[in-house]
Design a protein around this motif. Sequence first.
Motif: not given
Length: 387
Positions: A62-63, A358-364
């Motif tokens: 969706x970005x 919609x989305x939550x992201x964390x560092x990989x």
Amino acid sequence: MVQIIDKKVNLEYPLGHHLHCMIAQVPNHLRGAEKGFAIEEPDRQWERVRSILDLVAAGEGNLKKLHFLMFPETHVPVGRFDEMLTAISGTFRPNTVTMFGVEHVSLKAYREMLERFREDNAEAIELVDRDIDSGDVLEMPVNWCCIAVKEATGKLRVFLEAKSHPFHGEEFLDKFHDLYRGRHFYLFRSRPSCFNFMVLICLDYLYRDLYSSNIKQIIDHANQLYFSTRQTLDTIFVVQCNPKPEHRAYRDVLAGFYGEYLEDTPGVRETVTVFGNTSEETRIEDVPGGHAFGTSSVVINSSHRLARVQLSEFATDDFDGAPICRLRFGTGTRLYYFNLPLHHEIDPRTTRVPLKVHTIMRPSRDGGWVKISGDELVAGFEIAQNM
């Protein structure tokens, strides 16, 4: 006090559909320098910024619908400023607005930046030149931010603002530590979409003196916009590097902004306020931030009746009884992707949730970003009564 300058920008948003925003809640590592604060490891910080720019440019999932991207105050190394604009201009989709704080520079360097983008900042140059003409101020540090607007045609426009609020350096007797105070805010009026927004730097949201306050000026300006055009201020974005994002002063200003206690304020009644802060890993002058930073949030009028929810990564509340609904994120390093609510009167159903994450992201581990799964989000899930 500051001057609010109207700027028309060519942004074509889909009618009747909500817009999407991403807050990059990432850490700042700052140290004192000759001109305010400098970024400790500019190359490393730029790598993180670049990873987010690449993520947005790729537009997976969706970005590709992203309209507004927020980086924190004092976050982008000034030496990477041109690379930042090149990346936005060359890889971002049209109708995208990117807001980012830049490493402190002298007023002389800030004035030179304004000159580079004179076409979009002519009024601001007049205000700065008035200050320069009044005394020996060229070496004062400037805390500034950039609003890069990639219009529907693909043209990149660059707007610059300097922070108007003093900072802790003014607590010293030495005049050298004083920060230059910005003289303007931009009110961006999107055409043909009729979406109006502003960008402030951190404590500019709170600043007041004996005669007026920034927020009162914004309310009055938005009311005049409503009286003359029936349009309103749709969103205020506040870029922060704030160790006290939940100080009572913020609650008090938000209560006054949304409360309409003394007069009607139709120009801001449906305004969405987005606070984008640095994460808890922020370190200033070798003093770790602990859990003092973070807590980015989205605030809307209490008439939306947002249900009270408690999840592992975010919660909703009313900020200790203020006349608002608040979506309050955690303190970790995260990318928060959500939608800006539509005007409440468009859909009068009070049970509909207007604000969705919609989305939550964390560092990989490889320096990229990974999406937090639904199972992780619902850990500690709890819904209380409607607010």
